[in-house]
Write a protein that holds these residues in place. Structure first.
Motif, short mmCIF file in Angstrom:
data_model
loop_
_atom_site.label_atom_id
_atom_site.label_comp_id
_atom_site.label_asym_id
_atom_site.label_seq_id
_atom_site.Cartn_x
_atom_site.Cartn_y
_atom_site.Cartn_z
N ALA A 1 8.91 -9.61 2.92
CA ALA A 1 8.57 -8.18 2.97
C ALA A 1 8.06 -7.72 1.61
N TYR A 2 8.70 -8.18 0.53
CA TYR A 2 8.27 -7.82 -0.82
C TYR A 2 6.85 -8.31 -1.08
N GLU A 3 6.59 -9.56 -0.70
CA GLU A 3 5.25 -10.12 -0.89
C GLU A 3 4.20 -9.30 -0.14
N LYS A 4 4.53 -8.87 1.08
CA LYS A 4 3.59 -8.06 1.86
C LYS A 4 3.33 -6.73 1.17
N MET A 5 4.39 -6.11 0.66
CA MET A 5 4.23 -4.81 0.00
C MET A 5 3.37 -4.93 -1.25
N THR A 6 3.56 -5.99 -2.02
CA THR A 6 2.80 -6.13 -3.26
C THR A 6 1.37 -6.61 -3.04
N SER A 7 1.07 -7.09 -1.82
CA SER A 7 -0.29 -7.56 -1.57
C SER A 7 -1.11 -6.56 -0.72
N LEU A 8 -0.60 -5.35 -0.57
CA LEU A 8 -1.34 -4.31 0.15
C LEU A 8 -2.61 -3.94 -0.62
N SER A 9 -3.57 -3.40 0.09
CA SER A 9 -4.76 -2.88 -0.59
C SER A 9 -4.32 -1.72 -1.48
N ASP A 10 -5.15 -1.35 -2.45
CA ASP A 10 -4.78 -0.25 -3.35
C ASP A 10 -4.45 1.01 -2.58
N GLN A 11 -5.27 1.34 -1.58
CA GLN A 11 -5.04 2.56 -0.80
C GLN A 11 -3.69 2.50 -0.09
N GLU A 12 -3.41 1.38 0.60
CA GLU A 12 -2.14 1.25 1.32
C GLU A 12 -0.96 1.26 0.35
N TYR A 13 -1.13 0.60 -0.79
CA TYR A 13 -0.06 0.51 -1.77
C TYR A 13 0.32 1.90 -2.30
N PHE A 14 -0.69 2.69 -2.68
CA PHE A 14 -0.38 4.01 -3.23
C PHE A 14 0.09 4.98 -2.16
N GLU A 15 -0.33 4.79 -0.91
CA GLU A 15 0.22 5.58 0.20
C GLU A 15 1.71 5.26 0.37
N MET A 16 2.05 3.98 0.24
CA MET A 16 3.45 3.57 0.32
C MET A 16 4.25 4.18 -0.83
N LEU A 17 3.68 4.19 -2.04
CA LEU A 17 4.37 4.80 -3.18
C LEU A 17 4.66 6.28 -2.92
N LEU A 18 3.72 6.97 -2.31
CA LEU A 18 3.94 8.39 -2.00
C LEU A 18 5.08 8.56 -0.99
N LYS A 19 5.18 7.65 -0.03
CA LYS A 19 6.30 7.71 0.92
C LYS A 19 7.63 7.46 0.20
N ILE A 20 7.64 6.50 -0.71
CA ILE A 20 8.85 6.22 -1.49
C ILE A 20 9.19 7.43 -2.34
N LEU A 21 8.18 8.04 -2.93
CA LEU A 21 8.40 9.24 -3.75
C LEU A 21 9.03 10.34 -2.91
N LYS A 22 8.50 10.54 -1.72
CA LYS A 22 9.00 11.60 -0.84
C LYS A 22 10.49 11.42 -0.56
N ALA A 23 10.94 10.17 -0.45
CA ALA A 23 12.34 9.88 -0.15
C ALA A 23 13.24 9.99 -1.38
N ASN A 24 12.66 10.02 -2.59
CA ASN A 24 13.48 9.96 -3.80
C ASN A 24 13.32 11.14 -4.75
N VAL A 25 12.33 12.00 -4.53
CA VAL A 25 12.06 13.10 -5.45
C VAL A 25 13.19 14.15 -5.36
N VAL A 26 13.45 14.81 -6.47
CA VAL A 26 14.45 15.89 -6.49
C VAL A 26 13.77 17.19 -6.90
N GLY A 27 14.46 18.29 -6.69
CA GLY A 27 13.88 19.61 -6.90
C GLY A 27 13.98 20.11 -8.32
N LYS A 28 13.39 19.40 -9.25
CA LYS A 28 13.30 19.89 -10.63
C LYS A 28 12.11 19.23 -11.33
N PRO A 29 11.70 19.75 -12.48
CA PRO A 29 10.56 19.17 -13.18
C PRO A 29 10.85 17.74 -13.64
N GLY A 30 9.87 16.88 -13.47
CA GLY A 30 10.05 15.49 -13.86
C GLY A 30 8.73 14.82 -14.16
#
Length: 197
Positions: free
Chosen positions: A90-119
């Motif tokens: 699974a890790y290998e698949k995530m790291t071999s995504l196209s740039d677009q897919e990879y950064f879309e995945m990062l945004l999903k990860i961000l959405k799950a981890n962001v908190v309500g303050k400046p950072g």
């Protein structure tokens, strides 16, 4: 309002509608991709379960308690090895995504981890060099939806993938390996429940 102002307003409205559609399409794509990955892992776990059942049946005929103990350890070791292999895959698949897919995945990860303050969101050199236009704005939009704000760190941090969220003195490690390691025990419990359940 002049004709030029009307044209500009119409262009702005169309751009806003198109941007909303692009974001909706990206979210739908990410959701479908994650569902496909969940299904693949479920299929692998089912295959592991089938193999484990065959191994249990093979060893069930043994009456020696020492042999049964060895069998349980061997089966457990094989299952853990298979789980680790599935996570590595699974890790290998995530790291071999196209740039677009990879950064879309990062945004999903961000959405799950962001908190309500400046950072600040910090990326490794490889990702800073290939970051798509609009990523910082999209990350900040996600933060704003949660009552916070984010800026993109201009200096690379020593990570190979994912990102670090920094809120003052507090940092949250959102690298892919860290996220997998954090979930490893939970995933092993789920897989173990399916395999032994």
């Amino acid at each position: 309002m002049s004709g030029l102002e009307n044209i500009i307003k119409e262009i702005d409205n169309k751009a806003e509608i198109e941007a909303g559609q692009i974001i909706a399409d990206a979210k739908e794509y990410c959701d479908k991709y994650m569902e496909q990955e969940r299904e693949k892992i479920a299929e692998e776990v089912a295959e592991f379960e089938k193999k484990a059942q065959q191994e249990r049946e093979l060893y069930a005929s043994k009456s020696n308690s020492g042999a049964e103990f060895s069998e349980r350890n061997a089966v457990l070791g094989a299952k853990q090895l298979n789980i680790n292999m599935a996570l590595d895959k699974a890790y290998e698949k995530m790291t071999s995504l196209s740039d677009q897919e990879y950064f879309e995945m990062l945004l999903k990860i961000l959405k799950a981890n962001v908190v309500g303050k400046p950072g600040e969101i910090l990326l490794g050199k490889k990702d800073l060099d290939r970051i798509p236009a609009g990523f910082e704005a999209e990350a900040n939009k996600i933060a704003a939806e949660n009552g916070g704000s984010l800026t993109l760190g201009k200096e690379a941090v020593d990570i190979s993938d994912g990102f670090i969220l920094r809120y003052g003195m507090i940092e949250e490690n959102c690298t892919l390996k860290s996220l997998i390691d954090t979930k490893l025990e939970q995933l092993k419990d789920v897989a173990s429940g399916k395999l032994f359940g």
